[in-house]
Write an enzyme that holds these catalytic residues in place. Structure first.
Site, PDB file in Angstrom:
ATOM      1  CD  GLU A 143      29.641  23.063  25.633  1.00 44.07           C
ATOM      2  OE1 GLU A 143      29.599  22.252  25.032  1.00 44.07           O
ATOM      3  OE2 GLU A 143      30.230  24.097  25.599  1.00 44.07           O
TER       4      GLU A 143
ATOM      5  CE1 TYR B 260      33.745  19.623  25.628  1.00 43.86           C
ATOM      6  CE2 TYR B 260      31.485  19.879  25.442  1.00 43.86           C
ATOM      7  CZ  TYR B 260      32.581  20.228  25.108  1.00 43.86           C
ATOM      8  OH  TYR B 260      32.870  21.709  24.641  1.00 43.86           O
TER       9      TYR B 260
ATOM     10  CG  ASP C 128      35.313  18.713  21.750  1.00 46.89           C
ATOM     11  OD1 ASP C 128      36.425  18.910  21.623  1.00 46.89           O
ATOM     12  OD2 ASP C 128      34.296  19.418  21.346  1.00 46.89           O
TER      13      ASP C 128
ATOM     14  CB  CYS D 241      43.525  21.458  14.426  1.00 54.03           C
ATOM     15  SG  CYS D 241      44.549  20.096  14.158  1.00 54.03           S
TER      16      CYS D 241
ATOM     17  CB  CYS E 126      49.165  23.344   8.861  1.00 54.11           C
ATOM     18  SG  CYS E 126      48.179  21.876   9.144  1.00 54.11           S
TER      19      CYS E 126
ATOM     20  CB  CYS F 106      48.355  25.738  13.479  1.00 53.19           C
ATOM     21  SG  CYS F 106      48.556  24.936  15.118  1.00 53.19           S
TER      22      CYS F 106
ATOM     23  CB  CYS G  25      52.489  20.719  14.987  1.00 48.82           C
ATOM     24  SG  CYS G  25      51.180  19.298  14.495  1.00 48.82           S
TER      25      CYS G  25
END
Length: 340
Positions: free
Chosen positions: A51, A134, A152, A206, A213, A216, A222
């Site tokens: 991370e 985060y 994030d 995304c 798209c 998705c 959306c």
């Protein structure tokens, strides 16, 4: 700006929390990233290392650094015991060197206060250097499969498009809205797969440009996709032009090697070995130039060959030993190209 509750209600009119979590988890299981090296053991230390490395850095860039890191520092204790120079040397090339210092300090804190075991408790995690909101959520979700919200850039972008949110994603004053939505939509179970699914959707579907798209799972609900306004989101405050600064460096080289100076902890390239910096341009013809882009400015550097007065702060390093010291990437690249 409307209240947080207003935007949560607006989001719920698009997709309910249970449905959202179910779709994210199902999509991630089939289409998500499940073979990254830090996913194999769900080890809290591996999660912490990955991370911090992934902050400001792409996954494919991080993977070889992560693997080399674990070879040298396989656990918290080995990292805590390591000399700072070894830590910085292994990090070189990743940039944002404060992350390496934070990771080193985090290991020492975990050894001193938590018997070498990274805790699951959120309050305890917040006390560890380099672990922000985060990273707290990421460690709890990925290492312990806990119900923990994460936010994030990927999550902000996904939410902004899915709900047509007006928030400026590069202004911290709007972060509380994204965190409230993340907490609302985070399920009580399957925390690991849900968190990974959010990141995977943002990173592979995304995307900032050319979003996929058609692939998705939320394309039918959306808001921005249905309104044909995907490219209008997320909203961003206009960035100021990046300024350019000049830098001046001395190259003192002889048969014994190159003279280097270790920079201070509060300077650019903190705690790394570097060519000594000059206050102003030197006389004569420069040896060469290099450029480097930092987060807030661009450096245009000029280097002159000079013989410097002896100092206890300098260290002369043979050309064949440069790999053993932590050097900023542009300095290393420059030194690799010089003609002795």
């Amino acid at each position: 700006m409307q209240s947080i509750d207003f935007y949560i209600q607006k989001a719920c009119s698009v997709v309910a929390a249970d449905d959202f979590a179910k779709q994210v988890i199902q999509w991630q299981q089939v289409h998500g990233r499940n073979n990254l090296p830090w996913q194999t053991e769900n080890n809290p230390y591996h999660v912490l290392v990955s991370e911090l490395m992934l902050q400001q850095t792409q996954v494919q860039t991080v993977i070889p650094y992560f693997n080399r890191w674990l070879e040298r520092f396989p656990d918290v204790q080995s990292l805590a015991d390591a000399p700072e120079d070894d830590v910085m040397q292994l990090w070189q090339g990743l940039g944002y060197y404060r992350r390496a210092r934070n990771l080193h300090a985090a290991a020492m804190t975990v050894v001193e206060h938590y018997q070498g075991k990274i805790p699951e408790n959120a309050d305890q995690l917040r006390e560890i250097p380099g672990v922000g909101p985060y990273t707290v959520g990421a460690i709890r979700a990925f290492a312990f499969d806990a119900s923990a919200a994460i936010v994030d850039g990927n999550v902000k972008r996904l939410f902004a498009r899915l709900f047509s949110l007006p928030f400026l994603v590069n202004k911290s004053s709007f972060d509380r809205y994204f965190w409230a939505l993340a907490e609302h939509y985070t399920p009580q179970s399957n925390g690991r797969r849900f968190a990974q699914g959010l990141l995977d959707l943002g990173a592979t579907i995304c995307k900032p440009t050319q979003p996929q798209c058609g692939d998705c799972p939320f394309r039918l609900t959306c808001r921005s996709y249905q309104d044909n306004t995907v490219t209008d989101f997320p909203k961003r405050a206009e960035k100021k032009a990046t300024p350019t600064r000049s830098g001046y460096f001395a190259l003192d080289i002889n048969d014994a090697g190159i003279l280097l100076l270790k920079r201070g902890s509060d300077s650019v390239w903190p705690n790394l070995w570097c060519l000594p910096e000059l206050e102003a341009a030197a006389q004569g013809t420069p040896d060469g130039h290099f450029k480097h882009t930092f987060s807030h400015y661009k450096l245009h550097a000029t280097v002159w060959r000079q013989t410097l007065a002896p100092s206890q702060h300098y260290r002369r390093v043979a050309l064949t030993d440069l790999d053993s010291v932590g050097l900023p990437a542009p300095i290393r690249t420059y030194l690799q190209q010089i003609n002795t």
